[in-house]
Scaffold this motif. Sequence first.
Motif, mmCIF file in Angstrom:
data_model
loop_
_atom_site.group_PDB
_atom_site.id
_atom_site.type_symbol
_atom_site.label_atom_id
_atom_site.label_comp_id
_atom_site.label_asym_id
_atom_site.label_seq_id
_atom_site.Cartn_x
_atom_site.Cartn_y
_atom_site.Cartn_z
ATOM 1 N N VAL A 64 0.793 -1.230 0.000
ATOM 2 C CA VAL A 64 0.000 0.000 0.000
ATOM 3 C C VAL A 64 0.823 1.276 0.000
ATOM 4 O O VAL A 64 0.293 2.342 -0.316
ATOM 5 C CB VAL A 64 -1.007 0.038 1.174
ATOM 6 C CG1 VAL A 64 -1.926 -1.169 1.128
ATOM 7 C CG2 VAL A 64 -0.317 0.159 2.509
ATOM 8 N N ALA A 65 2.099 1.207 0.342
ATOM 9 C CA ALA A 65 2.915 2.424 0.455
ATOM 10 C C ALA A 65 2.895 3.221 -0.847
ATOM 11 O O ALA A 65 3.316 2.744 -1.894
ATOM 12 C CB ALA A 65 4.348 2.061 0.830
ATOM 13 N N GLY A 66 2.345 4.426 -0.779
ATOM 14 C CA GLY A 66 2.289 5.318 -1.935
ATOM 15 C C GLY A 66 1.159 5.029 -2.902
ATOM 16 O O GLY A 66 1.025 5.711 -3.911
ATOM 17 N N SER A 67 0.325 4.060 -2.620
ATOM 18 C CA SER A 67 -0.760 3.676 -3.524
ATOM 19 C C SER A 67 -2.088 4.286 -3.085
ATOM 20 O O SER A 67 -2.292 4.579 -1.914
ATOM 21 C CB SER A 67 -0.934 2.152 -3.530
ATOM 22 O OG SER A 67 0.220 1.518 -3.992
ATOM 23 N N VAL A 68 -2.985 4.412 -4.036
ATOM 24 C CA VAL A 68 -4.356 4.799 -3.716
ATOM 25 C C VAL A 68 -5.085 3.535 -3.293
ATOM 26 O O VAL A 68 -5.032 2.506 -3.979
ATOM 27 C CB VAL A 68 -5.057 5.459 -4.918
ATOM 28 C CG1 VAL A 68 -6.538 5.694 -4.621
ATOM 29 C CG2 VAL A 68 -4.373 6.768 -5.268
ATOM 30 N N VAL A 69 -5.730 3.606 -2.141
ATOM 31 C CA VAL A 69 -6.447 2.460 -1.583
ATOM 32 C C VAL A 69 -7.845 2.899 -1.178
ATOM 33 O O VAL A 69 -8.146 4.094 -1.119
ATOM 34 C CB VAL A 69 -5.708 1.877 -0.350
ATOM 35 C CG1 VAL A 69 -4.306 1.413 -0.719
ATOM 36 C CG2 VAL A 69 -5.662 2.878 0.793
ATOM 37 N N ALA A 70 -8.659 1.925 -0.871
ATOM 38 C CA ALA A 70 -9.974 2.190 -0.291
ATOM 39 C C ALA A 70 -10.006 1.510 1.067
ATOM 40 O O ALA A 70 -9.376 0.470 1.272
ATOM 41 C CB ALA A 70 -11.088 1.664 -1.179
ATOM 42 N N PHE A 71 -10.718 2.125 1.988
ATOM 43 C CA PHE A 71 -10.904 1.568 3.319
ATOM 44 C C PHE A 71 -12.389 1.606 3.603
ATOM 45 O O PHE A 71 -13.037 2.639 3.414
ATOM 46 C CB PHE A 71 -10.139 2.381 4.362
ATOM 47 C CG PHE A 71 -10.363 1.886 5.751
ATOM 48 C CD1 PHE A 71 -9.621 0.835 6.249
ATOM 49 C CD2 PHE A 71 -11.343 2.459 6.551
ATOM 50 C CE1 PHE A 71 -9.856 0.350 7.530
ATOM 51 C CE2 PHE A 71 -11.580 1.978 7.826
ATOM 52 C CZ PHE A 71 -10.832 0.925 8.323
ATOM 53 N N GLU A 72 -12.940 0.475 4.063
ATOM 54 C CA GLU A 72 -14.375 0.411 4.320
ATOM 55 C C GLU A 72 -14.610 -0.131 5.718
ATOM 56 O O GLU A 72 -13.914 -1.042 6.177
ATOM 57 C CB GLU A 72 -15.049 -0.514 3.299
ATOM 58 C CG GLU A 72 -16.569 -0.504 3.347
ATOM 59 C CD GLU A 72 -17.163 -1.521 4.312
ATOM 60 O OE1 GLU A 72 -18.349 -1.370 4.646
ATOM 61 O OE2 GLU A 72 -16.462 -2.451 4.752
ATOM 62 N N ALA A 73 -15.574 0.454 6.404
ATOM 63 C CA ALA A 73 -16.034 -0.061 7.686
ATOM 64 C C ALA A 73 -17.545 0.072 7.713
ATOM 65 O O ALA A 73 -18.123 0.914 7.008
ATOM 66 C CB ALA A 73 -15.402 0.700 8.854
ATOM 67 N N ASP A 74 -18.163 -0.770 8.518
ATOM 68 C CA ASP A 74 -19.624 -0.744 8.565
ATOM 69 C C ASP A 74 -20.112 -1.279 9.892
ATOM 70 O O ASP A 74 -19.336 -1.773 10.708
ATOM 71 C CB ASP A 74 -20.222 -1.559 7.412
ATOM 72 C CG ASP A 74 -19.698 -2.984 7.372
ATOM 73 O OD1 ASP A 74 -19.579 -3.641 8.433
ATOM 74 O OD2 ASP A 74 -19.379 -3.458 6.273
ATOM 75 N N GLU A 75 -21.398 -1.149 10.060
ATOM 76 C CA GLU A 75 -22.084 -1.720 11.213
ATOM 77 C C GLU A 75 -23.471 -2.122 10.723
ATOM 78 O O GLU A 75 -24.158 -1.321 10.085
ATOM 79 C CB GLU A 75 -22.175 -0.692 12.338
ATOM 80 C CG GLU A 75 -22.661 -1.258 13.644
ATOM 81 C CD GLU A 75 -22.507 -0.231 14.759
ATOM 82 O OE1 GLU A 75 -21.651 -0.446 15.627
ATOM 83 O OE2 GLU A 75 -23.238 0.773 14.750
ATOM 84 N N VAL A 76 -23.855 -3.360 11.002
ATOM 85 C CA VAL A 76 -25.118 -3.884 10.496
ATOM 86 C C VAL A 76 -25.926 -4.475 11.642
ATOM 87 O O VAL A 76 -25.380 -5.159 12.512
ATOM 88 C CB VAL A 76 -24.860 -4.979 9.431
ATOM 89 C CG1 VAL A 76 -26.160 -5.605 8.965
ATOM 90 C CG2 VAL A 76 -24.076 -4.411 8.258
#
Length: 146
Positions: A64-76
């Motif tokens: 991930v260093a220097g990369s575009v990433v996505a981070f997701e969190a949720d609650e259901v």
Amino acid sequence: MYPNDGFRELDRQECLRLLAKVPVGRIVHTRQALPAVLPVNFCLDGDGAVLLRTSAASELARAVAGSVVAFEADEVDAARSSGWSVVVTGRATVVTDPAEQERLARIGPRSWVPSPEEVFVRIHPELVTGRELVGGQTLYGVDIAP
């Protein structure tokens, strides 16, 4: 979003408030030109950045260093047919500044699998989106709430 589809768009502040309530999310990055998803514990920094702590030798830190990433969190809440999901998209960097590393060691997340040499990964929140599914909605005139 389509009107009356049972979802409510969340603004940035709502998204960050909800993220601060949960301890685990998922980071999405690229592995061999394919999407990879890993569950991680995390916390938020003061500016809304997502902070992860991992082994310096981990595949995650290298990928991930220097990369575009996505981070997701949720609650259901399945019983109430409700919940929320937030996605943070941005560039991930490994924190290298010694003073910043020291600060994050005090306030950052604790690794659930400690290793001798750990690094902090910061995801700068360039795009923060979220939506909430409101329980008790009807679908085609049929009540879907328990």
